[in-house]
Design a protein around this motif. Structure first.
Motif, mmCIF file in Angstrom:
data_model
loop_
_atom_site.group_PDB
_atom_site.id
_atom_site.type_symbol
_atom_site.label_atom_id
_atom_site.label_comp_id
_atom_site.label_asym_id
_atom_site.label_seq_id
_atom_site.Cartn_x
_atom_site.Cartn_y
_atom_site.Cartn_z
ATOM 1 N N PHE A 155 97.138 -54.710 31.846
ATOM 2 C CA PHE A 155 96.396 -53.554 31.347
ATOM 3 C C PHE A 155 97.352 -52.401 31.098
ATOM 4 O O PHE A 155 98.295 -52.203 31.855
ATOM 5 C CB PHE A 155 95.346 -53.109 32.373
ATOM 6 C CG PHE A 155 94.267 -54.136 32.601
ATOM 7 C CD1 PHE A 155 93.116 -54.135 31.848
ATOM 8 C CD2 PHE A 155 94.423 -55.114 33.574
ATOM 9 C CE1 PHE A 155 92.127 -55.084 32.051
ATOM 10 C CE2 PHE A 155 93.443 -56.066 33.798
ATOM 11 C CZ PHE A 155 92.300 -56.055 33.031
ATOM 12 N N PRO A 156 97.108 -51.608 30.050
ATOM 13 C CA PRO A 156 97.938 -50.409 29.856
ATOM 14 C C PRO A 156 97.614 -49.397 30.952
ATOM 15 O O PRO A 156 96.547 -49.462 31.573
ATOM 16 C CB PRO A 156 97.499 -49.897 28.483
ATOM 17 C CG PRO A 156 96.120 -50.431 28.295
ATOM 18 C CD PRO A 156 96.076 -51.744 29.035
ATOM 19 N N PRO A 157 98.522 -48.456 31.212
ATOM 20 C CA PRO A 157 98.213 -47.443 32.224
ATOM 21 C C PRO A 157 96.979 -46.637 31.814
ATOM 22 O O PRO A 157 96.740 -46.431 30.623
ATOM 23 C CB PRO A 157 99.452 -46.558 32.268
ATOM 24 C CG PRO A 157 100.358 -47.023 31.202
ATOM 25 C CD PRO A 157 99.798 -48.273 30.588
ATOM 26 N N PRO A 158 96.179 -46.181 32.794
ATOM 27 C CA PRO A 158 95.000 -45.370 32.452
ATOM 28 C C PRO A 158 95.412 -44.106 31.700
ATOM 29 O O PRO A 158 96.436 -43.494 32.000
ATOM 30 C CB PRO A 158 94.384 -45.012 33.810
ATOM 31 C CG PRO A 158 94.942 -46.001 34.775
ATOM 32 C CD PRO A 158 96.282 -46.399 34.238
ATOM 33 N N ALA A 159 94.610 -43.733 30.712
ATOM 34 C CA ALA A 159 94.879 -42.520 29.933
ATOM 35 C C ALA A 159 94.478 -41.295 30.727
ATOM 36 O O ALA A 159 93.484 -41.305 31.453
ATOM 37 C CB ALA A 159 94.108 -42.562 28.623
ATOM 38 N N ASP A 160 95.238 -40.237 30.586
ATOM 39 C CA ASP A 160 94.882 -38.952 31.176
ATOM 40 C C ASP A 160 93.918 -38.279 30.199
ATOM 41 O O ASP A 160 94.248 -38.084 29.025
ATOM 42 C CB ASP A 160 96.134 -38.100 31.368
ATOM 43 C CG ASP A 160 95.857 -36.772 32.058
ATOM 44 O OD1 ASP A 160 94.690 -36.324 32.083
ATOM 45 O OD2 ASP A 160 96.816 -36.181 32.580
ATOM 46 N N VAL A 161 92.721 -37.928 30.659
ATOM 47 C CA VAL A 161 91.715 -37.373 29.744
ATOM 48 C C VAL A 161 92.192 -36.093 29.077
ATOM 49 O O VAL A 161 91.798 -35.791 27.960
ATOM 50 C CB VAL A 161 90.360 -37.126 30.452
ATOM 51 C CG1 VAL A 161 89.737 -38.437 30.871
ATOM 52 C CG2 VAL A 161 90.499 -36.202 31.624
ATOM 53 N N PHE A 162 93.072 -35.347 29.720
ATOM 54 C CA PHE A 162 93.564 -34.111 29.116
ATOM 55 C C PHE A 162 94.504 -34.400 27.944
ATOM 56 O O PHE A 162 94.651 -33.588 27.043
ATOM 57 C CB PHE A 162 94.243 -33.232 30.163
ATOM 58 C CG PHE A 162 93.265 -32.702 31.182
ATOM 59 C CD1 PHE A 162 92.299 -31.776 30.826
ATOM 60 C CD2 PHE A 162 93.280 -33.158 32.486
ATOM 61 C CE1 PHE A 162 91.383 -31.298 31.733
ATOM 62 C CE2 PHE A 162 92.366 -32.696 33.418
ATOM 63 C CZ PHE A 162 91.413 -31.757 33.034
ATOM 64 N N ASP A 163 95.127 -35.573 27.927
ATOM 65 C CA ASP A 163 95.954 -35.957 26.779
ATOM 66 C C ASP A 163 95.102 -36.290 25.576
ATOM 67 O O ASP A 163 95.597 -36.294 24.438
ATOM 68 C CB ASP A 163 96.822 -37.173 27.135
ATOM 69 C CG ASP A 163 97.920 -36.838 28.130
ATOM 70 O OD1 ASP A 163 98.266 -35.630 28.266
ATOM 71 O OD2 ASP A 163 98.429 -37.767 28.783
#
Length: 65
Positions: A52-60
């Protein structure tokens, strides 16, 4: 005389979203956000987590100036 007798917390036990096996060493691979209530985390075992790709930061994800 007081003694700290706090019970030990059990290890986290989750099901891997990829192989569907139960793991006591889960890794968060995705965070599901909800506008109508609390979100939740999606877990994988250590062996499957690298798929799995790393979780996205919602602020990005927010539009910049």
């Amino acid at each position: 005389m007081s003694h700290d007798r706090s019970p030990e917390l059990p290890p986290p036990v989750r099901m891997c979203v990829r192989c569907e096996r139960i793991t006591d060493d889960p890794v968060v691979v995705h965070e599901v956000h909800s506008a109508s209530g609390p979100g939740w985390n999606v877990y994988a075992c250590r062996g499957c987590a690298s798929h799995f790709p790393p979780p996205a930061d919602v602020f990005d994800l927010l539009p910049g100036d």
